[in-house]
Design a protein around this motif. Structure first.
Motif, PDB file in Angstrom:
ATOM      1  N   GLU A 134       0.844  -1.199   0.000  1.00 26.15           N
ATOM      2  CA  GLU A 134       0.000   0.000   0.000  1.00 26.15           C
ATOM      3  C   GLU A 134       0.879   1.248   0.000  1.00 26.15           C
ATOM      4  O   GLU A 134       1.817   1.346   0.788  1.00 26.15           O
ATOM      5  N   VAL A 135       0.582   2.181  -0.897  1.00 22.07           N
ATOM      6  CA  VAL A 135       1.334   3.443  -0.912  1.00 22.07           C
ATOM      7  C   VAL A 135       0.393   4.628  -1.034  1.00 22.07           C
ATOM      8  O   VAL A 135      -0.700   4.524  -1.607  1.00 22.07           O
ATOM      9  N   GLY A 136       0.861   5.769  -0.487  1.00 17.61           N
ATOM     10  CA  GLY A 136       0.181   7.032  -0.732  1.00 17.61           C
ATOM     11  C   GLY A 136       0.848   7.706  -1.917  1.00 17.61           C
ATOM     12  O   GLY A 136       2.033   7.468  -2.196  1.00 17.61           O
ATOM     13  N   PHE A 137       0.091   8.566  -2.627  1.00 20.13           N
ATOM     14  CA  PHE A 137       0.687   9.281  -3.764  1.00 20.13           C
ATOM     15  C   PHE A 137       0.152  10.708  -3.777  1.00 20.13           C
ATOM     16  O   PHE A 137      -1.055  10.939  -3.891  1.00 20.13           O
ATOM     17  N   LEU A 138       1.070  11.675  -3.672  1.00 22.76           N
ATOM     18  CA  LEU A 138       0.706  13.098  -3.623  1.00 22.76           C
ATOM     19  C   LEU A 138       1.163  13.780  -4.911  1.00 22.76           C
ATOM     20  O   LEU A 138       2.354  13.784  -5.224  1.00 22.76           O
ATOM     21  N   GLY A 139       0.219  14.332  -5.663  1.00 20.17           N
ATOM     22  CA  GLY A 139       0.577  15.060  -6.882  1.00 20.17           C
ATOM     23  C   GLY A 139       0.257  14.245  -8.121  1.00 20.17           C
ATOM     24  O   GLY A 139       0.972  13.294  -8.441  1.00 20.17           O
ATOM     25  N   LEU A 140      -0.836  14.617  -8.787  1.00 18.11           N
ATOM     26  CA  LEU A 140      -1.297  13.855  -9.959  1.00 18.11           C
ATOM     27  C   LEU A 140      -1.233  14.708 -11.220  1.00 18.11           C
ATOM     28  O   LEU A 140      -2.206  14.849 -11.953  1.00 18.11           O
ATOM     29  N   GLY A 141      -0.080  15.304 -11.456  1.00 18.19           N
ATOM     30  CA  GLY A 141       0.148  16.019 -12.715  1.00 18.19           C
ATOM     31  C   GLY A 141       0.465  15.003 -13.808  1.00 18.19           C
ATOM     32  O   GLY A 141       0.122  13.820 -13.698  1.00 18.19           O
ATOM     33  N   ILE A 142       1.149  15.464 -14.845  1.00 20.42           N
ATOM     34  CA  ILE A 142       1.472  14.579 -15.976  1.00 20.42           C
ATOM     35  C   ILE A 142       2.178  13.322 -15.470  1.00 20.42           C
ATOM     36  O   ILE A 142       1.808  12.192 -15.825  1.00 20.42           O
ATOM     37  N   MET A 143       3.174  13.497 -14.625  1.00 20.42           N
ATOM     38  CA  MET A 143       3.980  12.366 -14.162  1.00 20.42           C
ATOM     39  C   MET A 143       3.258  11.569 -13.073  1.00 20.42           C
ATOM     40  O   MET A 143       3.196  10.334 -13.118  1.00 20.42           O
ATOM     41  N   GLY A 144       2.753  12.287 -12.058  1.00 22.11           N
ATOM     42  CA  GLY A 144       2.146  11.604 -10.914  1.00 22.11           C
ATOM     43  C   GLY A 144       0.944  10.761 -11.305  1.00 22.11           C
ATOM     44  O   GLY A 144       0.756   9.661 -10.792  1.00 22.11           O
ATOM     45  N   LYS A 145       0.153  11.275 -12.237  1.00 26.41           N
ATOM     46  CA  LYS A 145      -1.020  10.509 -12.681  1.00 26.41           C
ATOM     47  C   LYS A 145      -0.578   9.200 -13.341  1.00 26.41           C
ATOM     48  O   LYS A 145      -1.083   8.118 -13.026  1.00 26.41           O
ATOM     49  N   ALA A 146       0.405   9.297 -14.236  1.00 25.21           N
ATOM     50  CA  ALA A 146       0.877   8.095 -14.944  1.00 25.21           C
ATOM     51  C   ALA A 146       1.524   7.111 -13.967  1.00 25.21           C
ATOM     52  O   ALA A 146       1.297   5.889 -14.047  1.00 25.21           O
ATOM     53  N   MET A 147       2.302   7.628 -13.038  1.00 27.26           N
ATOM     54  CA  MET A 147       3.023   6.745 -12.108  1.00 27.26           C
ATOM     55  C   MET A 147       2.063   6.057 -11.130  1.00 27.26           C
ATOM     56  O   MET A 147       2.174   4.849 -10.869  1.00 27.26           O
ATOM     57  N   SER A 148       1.110   6.828 -10.599  1.00 27.73           N
ATOM     58  CA  SER A 148       0.190   6.224  -9.635  1.00 27.73           C
ATOM     59  C   SER A 148      -0.731   5.223 -10.330  1.00 27.73           C
ATOM     60  O   SER A 148      -1.065   4.173  -9.778  1.00 27.73           O
ATOM     61  N   MET A 149      -1.103   5.537 -11.573  1.00 31.90           N
ATOM     62  CA  MET A 149      -1.938   4.593 -12.338  1.00 31.90           C
ATOM     63  C   MET A 149      -1.166   3.294 -12.587  1.00 31.90           C
ATOM     64  O   MET A 149      -1.727   2.195 -12.479  1.00 31.90           O
ATOM     65  N   ASN A 150       0.090   3.427 -12.879  1.00 30.54           N
ATOM     66  CA  ASN A 150       0.932   2.260 -13.134  1.00 30.54           C
ATOM     67  C   ASN A 150       1.013   1.368 -11.882  1.00 30.54           C
ATOM     68  O   ASN A 150       0.935   0.136 -11.975  1.00 30.54           O
ATOM     69  N   LEU A 151       1.170   2.015 -10.720  1.00 30.54           N
ATOM     70  CA  LEU A 151       1.197   1.234  -9.470  1.00 30.54           C
ATOM     71  C   LEU A 151      -0.132   0.520  -9.255  1.00 30.54           C
ATOM     72  O   LEU A 151      -0.175  -0.670  -8.913  1.00 30.54           O
ATOM     73  N   LEU A 152      -1.209   1.265  -9.490  1.00 29.85           N
ATOM     74  CA  LEU A 152      -2.559   0.709  -9.311  1.00 29.85           C
ATOM     75  C   LEU A 152      -2.787  -0.493 -10.227  1.00 29.85           C
ATOM     76  O   LEU A 152      -3.284  -1.536  -9.804  1.00 29.85           O
ATOM     77  N   MET A 153      -2.383  -0.354 -11.479  1.00 29.85           N
ATOM     78  CA  MET A 153      -2.599  -1.417 -12.473  1.00 29.85           C
ATOM     79  C   MET A 153      -1.720  -2.638 -12.200  1.00 29.85           C
ATOM     80  O   MET A 153      -1.940  -3.701 -12.762  1.00 29.85           O
ATOM     81  N   ASN A 154      -0.717  -2.444 -11.348  1.00 31.18           N
ATOM     82  CA  ASN A 154       0.185  -3.559 -11.035  1.00 31.18           C
ATOM     83  C   ASN A 154      -0.024  -4.084  -9.621  1.00 31.18           C
ATOM     84  O   ASN A 154       0.894  -4.634  -9.008  1.00 31.18           O
ATOM     85  N   GLY A 155      -1.229  -3.890  -9.110  1.00 30.30           N
ATOM     86  CA  GLY A 155      -1.621  -4.575  -7.871  1.00 30.30           C
ATOM     87  C   GLY A 155      -1.362  -3.811  -6.578  1.00 30.30           C
ATOM     88  O   GLY A 155      -1.638  -4.346  -5.497  1.00 30.30           O
ATOM     89  N   PHE A 156      -0.840  -2.602  -6.663  1.00 29.37           N
ATOM     90  CA  PHE A 156      -0.641  -1.813  -5.443  1.00 29.37           C
ATOM     91  C   PHE A 156      -1.978  -1.207  -4.989  1.00 29.37           C
ATOM     92  O   PHE A 156      -2.811  -0.857  -5.825  1.00 29.37           O
ATOM     93  N   LYS A 157      -2.140  -1.094  -3.660  1.00 26.41           N
ATOM     94  CA  LYS A 157      -3.257  -0.297  -3.138  1.00 26.41           C
ATOM     95  C   LYS A 157      -2.740   1.129  -3.034  1.00 26.41           C
ATOM     96  O   LYS A 157      -1.705   1.369  -2.394  1.00 26.41           O
ATOM     97  N   VAL A 158      -3.425   2.069  -3.671  1.00 27.78           N
ATOM     98  CA  VAL A 158      -2.904   3.444  -3.731  1.00 27.78           C
ATOM     99  C   VAL A 158      -3.939   4.428  -3.177  1.00 27.78           C
ATOM    100  O   VAL A 158      -5.113   4.377  -3.557  1.00 27.78           O
ATOM    101  N   THR A 159      -3.471   5.286  -2.265  1.00 26.57           N
ATOM    102  CA  THR A 159      -4.313   6.390  -1.782  1.00 26.57           C
ATOM    103  C   THR A 159      -3.736   7.676  -2.343  1.00 26.57           C
ATOM    104  O   THR A 159      -2.557   7.980  -2.120  1.00 26.57           O
ATOM    105  N   VAL A 160      -4.561   8.432  -3.092  1.00 27.73           N
ATOM    106  CA  VAL A 160      -4.051   9.595  -3.820  1.00 27.73           C
ATOM    107  C   VAL A 160      -4.576  10.902  -3.233  1.00 27.73           C
ATOM    108  O   VAL A 160      -5.662  10.961  -2.639  1.00 27.73           O
ATOM    109  N   TRP A 161      -3.762  11.934  -3.415  1.00 26.13           N
ATOM    110  CA  TRP A 161      -4.189  13.318  -3.127  1.00 26.13           C
ATOM    111  C   TRP A 161      -3.615  14.212  -4.197  1.00 26.13           C
ATOM    112  O   TRP A 161      -2.485  14.009  -4.661  1.00 26.13           O
ATOM    113  N   ASN A 162      -4.401  15.208  -4.604  1.00 29.44           N
ATOM    114  CA  ASN A 162      -3.891  16.249  -5.488  1.00 29.44           C
ATOM    115  C   ASN A 162      -4.498  17.572  -5.051  1.00 29.44           C
ATOM    116  O   ASN A 162      -5.648  17.624  -4.608  1.00 29.44           O
TER     117      ASN A 162
END
Ligand SMILES: NC(=O)C1=CN([C@@H]2O[C@H](COP(=O)(O)OP(=O)(O)OC[C@H]3O[C@@H](n4cnc5c(N)ncnc54)[C@H](OP(=O)(O)O)[C@@H]3O)[C@@H](O)[C@H]2O)C=CC1
Ligand SMILES: O=CC(=O)O
Length: 291
Positions: free
Chosen positions: A2-30
């Motif tokens: 499980e990871v938190g992810f802060l900042g969903l700009g061009i990079m953060g959105k792609a990176m957090s989505m990648n974690l999500l699609m690969n089985g991570f539990k992700v809590t996001v904030w922007n």
């Protein structure tokens, strides 16, 4: 994991989505909370503040625009520091200067937490495809704990030692990249204005010793005036500015980088800051119109 992810700009959105699609539990904030919706639609949880994300997650990653944003998310009201305690880790993957990274490190470790800076080389597409190059420095145990996430996000991770070294490496790389983009823009303009076909120049460059993915990837779009942002120009100019400050501190003359910084500043003054950094090419077209 499980990871938190802060900042969903061009990079953060792609990176957090990648974690999500690969089985991570992700809590996001922007900061602009509506940007969380797409991630939530793919299974992410949402934190209403950075503090809420920290409270929930053992490891939190940040991907924010610049030093001011990176500091504000940690130090301001409802920020990261409010909920930080021993046993938690904070990984800042934003491109900032070494001093900013050190200030965040002090804040996090003063609460008993672990800190890692981990800026990345590679743009929107490598972020989407998990092909980033990760330039980490700081807490080695946190680096090792974060490796399952880094293995999803990147093709190679480097551990560079003490906090500040990751930021320095990233600034050196982007200083070179920004200068190359200016030389490339001048070359395309010179080819065109001296009667050559710039498309032929792209083919010639691609077969020689200075062939590289940046010229190959960006060149055709530049010739069509297409600057759809992968790496926003305002961030490249920020990186040139921070690299020049690093040069000042170390008494390294960098006339090429300084001239490139001026070109990126000019492009910003023309309203091109949110375009891709290849839009610096436009600064040379202005010269044509005014001559
Ligand atoms: N794009 C690229 O190719 C690469 C970028 N980088 C670096 O990664 C970082 C992010 O880049 P990128 O995703 O392109 O940038 P974007 O401009 O797309 O996103 C910036 C993010 O920072 C947030 N932000 C800005 N100011 C603040 C603030 N004061 N408080 C809180 N949040 C804030 C934005 O929130 P909001 O949505 O509310 O505006 C957004 O989430 C930068 O440091 C950049 O230099 C590194 C490698 C490649
Ligand atoms: O920071 C930008 C990149 O492409 O790397």
């Amino acid at each position: 994991m499980e990871v938190g992810f802060l900042g969903l700009g061009i990079m953060g959105k792609a990176m957090s989505m990648n974690l999500l699609m690969n089985g991570f539990k992700v809590t996001v904030w922007n900061r602009t909370l509506s940007k969380c919706n797409e991630l939530v639609a793919h299974g992410a949880s949402i934190g209403k503040t950075p503090a809420e994300v920290i409270n929930k997650c053992k490891i939190t990653i940040a991907m924010l625009s610049d030093p001011a944003a990176a500091l504000s998310v940690v130090l301001d009201k409802d920020g990261v520091l409010e909920q930080f305690c021993g046993g938690k880790g904070y990984i800042d993957m934003s491109t900032v200067d070494p001093e900013t990274s050190c200030r965040i490190n002090e804040a996090i470790t003063s609460k008993g937490g672990q800190f890692l800076e981990a800026p990345v080389s590679g743009s929107k597409q490598p972020a989407e495809t998990g092909q980033l190059v990760i330039l980490a420095a700081g807490d080695k145990a946190l680096y090792e704990a974060a490796m399952p996430a880094f293995d999803i996000l990147g093709k190679k991770s480097f551990f560079l030692g003490q906090v500040g070294n990751g930021a320095k490496m990233k600034l050196v790389v982007n200083m070179i990249m920004g200068s190359m983009m200016n030389a490339f823009s001048e070359g395309l303009t010179l080819a065109d204005r001296s009667g050559l076909n710039p498309r032929d120049l792209l083919d010639v460059l691609d077969l020689g010793a200075i062939a590289n993915p940046m010229f190959k990837g960006k060149g055709p779009a530049m010739l069509q005036n297409n600057y759809s942002p992968a790496f926003p120009l305002k961030h490249q100019q920020k990186d040139m500015r921070l690299a020049l400050a690093l040069g000042d501190e170390n008494s390294v003359p960098m006339p090429v980088a300084a001239a490139s910084n001026e070109a990126f500043k000019k492009a910003r003054s023309m309203g091109l800051g949110d375009m891709d950094f290849s839009a610096v090419f436009e600064t040379l077209k202005v010269l044509k119109h005014s001559s």
